[in-house]
Design a protein around this motif. Sequence first.
Motif, PDB file in Angstrom:
ATOM      1  N   GLU A  76       0.821  -1.212   0.000  1.00 27.81           N
ATOM      2  CA  GLU A  76       0.000   0.000   0.000  1.00 27.81           C
ATOM      3  C   GLU A  76       0.857   1.265   0.000  1.00 27.81           C
ATOM      4  O   GLU A  76       0.618   2.197  -0.774  1.00 27.81           O
ATOM      5  N   ARG A  77       1.881   1.280   0.827  1.00 28.79           N
ATOM      6  CA  ARG A  77       2.727   2.479   0.914  1.00 28.79           C
ATOM      7  C   ARG A  77       3.575   2.666  -0.345  1.00 28.79           C
ATOM      8  O   ARG A  77       3.773   3.797  -0.789  1.00 28.79           O
ATOM      9  N   ALA A  79       2.732   1.855  -3.335  1.00 24.72           N
ATOM     10  CA  ALA A  79       1.817   2.368  -4.354  1.00 24.72           C
ATOM     11  C   ALA A  79       1.469   3.832  -4.091  1.00 24.72           C
ATOM     12  O   ALA A  79       1.549   4.664  -4.998  1.00 24.72           O
ATOM     13  N   GLN A  80       1.100   4.146  -2.862  1.00 25.11           N
ATOM     14  CA  GLN A  80       0.659   5.503  -2.541  1.00 25.11           C
ATOM     15  C   GLN A  80       1.788   6.520  -2.576  1.00 25.11           C
ATOM     16  O   GLN A  80       1.625   7.617  -3.084  1.00 25.11           O
ATOM     17  N   GLU A  81       2.934   6.155  -2.009  1.00 22.99           N
ATOM     18  CA  GLU A  81       4.022   7.121  -1.873  1.00 22.99           C
ATOM     19  C   GLU A  81       4.924   7.206  -3.103  1.00 22.99           C
ATOM     20  O   GLU A  81       5.543   8.241  -3.335  1.00 22.99           O
ATOM     21  N   GLY A  83       4.080   5.272  -6.342  1.00 21.46           N
ATOM     22  CA  GLY A  83       3.457   4.824  -7.587  1.00 21.46           C
ATOM     23  C   GLY A  83       3.975   3.493  -8.092  1.00 21.46           C
ATOM     24  O   GLY A  83       3.949   3.234  -9.293  1.00 21.46           O
ATOM     25  N   PRO A 102      -4.344  -1.269  -2.641  1.00 17.57           N
ATOM     26  CA  PRO A 102      -4.285  -0.582  -3.930  1.00 17.57           C
ATOM     27  C   PRO A 102      -2.881  -0.680  -4.523  1.00 17.57           C
ATOM     28  O   PRO A 102      -1.906  -0.710  -3.787  1.00 17.57           O
ATOM     29  N   GLY A 103      -2.803  -0.745  -5.843  1.00 17.41           N
ATOM     30  CA  GLY A 103      -1.511  -0.828  -6.514  1.00 17.41           C
ATOM     31  C   GLY A 103      -1.022  -2.251  -6.709  1.00 17.41           C
ATOM     32  O   GLY A 103      -0.003  -2.476  -7.335  1.00 17.41           O
TER      33      GLY A 103
END
Length: 147
Positions: A76-77, A79-81, A83, A102-103
């Motif tokens: 998750e991190r 993907a979020q931080e 991409g 996500p991701g």
Amino acid sequence: MALDRNPCMPRARILIVEDEYLVAADLEAALEELGYSCAGIAPDLETALTLGSSKPDLALVDIHLRDGQTGPLIAERLAQEHGISVLFVTANPRMALDASPPGTIGVLSKPCREEVVAAAVAYALQFKSGAPLLSPPSGLTLMQGGA
């Protein structure tokens, strides 16, 4: 088995998040033999996030690491931080599918053969690039949002 690629294109960089040294080293050797570049090996959350700041093209992430069941949080991190898209490579595929951060493109069950990893990585990189996709390779279970 060498990867067919355009010599003018840069090699895709893959981050390995795995705390078992021999498993990580085998993955690294297989990926390099296929023409990919290893962005590093991370045995825990802190190292994964540090290496993730270099923005590799893809991360192969285990669920259980030396700091606990941090794989879903790492995915998750990343993907979020940064991409970064993720493929889980785990002996606990149900946990990855239940978490579905996500991701995350999909999950491979350990142990998996080199050709399964090769096909899954190629598929994930195509998915990430937006290229048209065929059905996912055998051995790769897509996440809910995956192709």
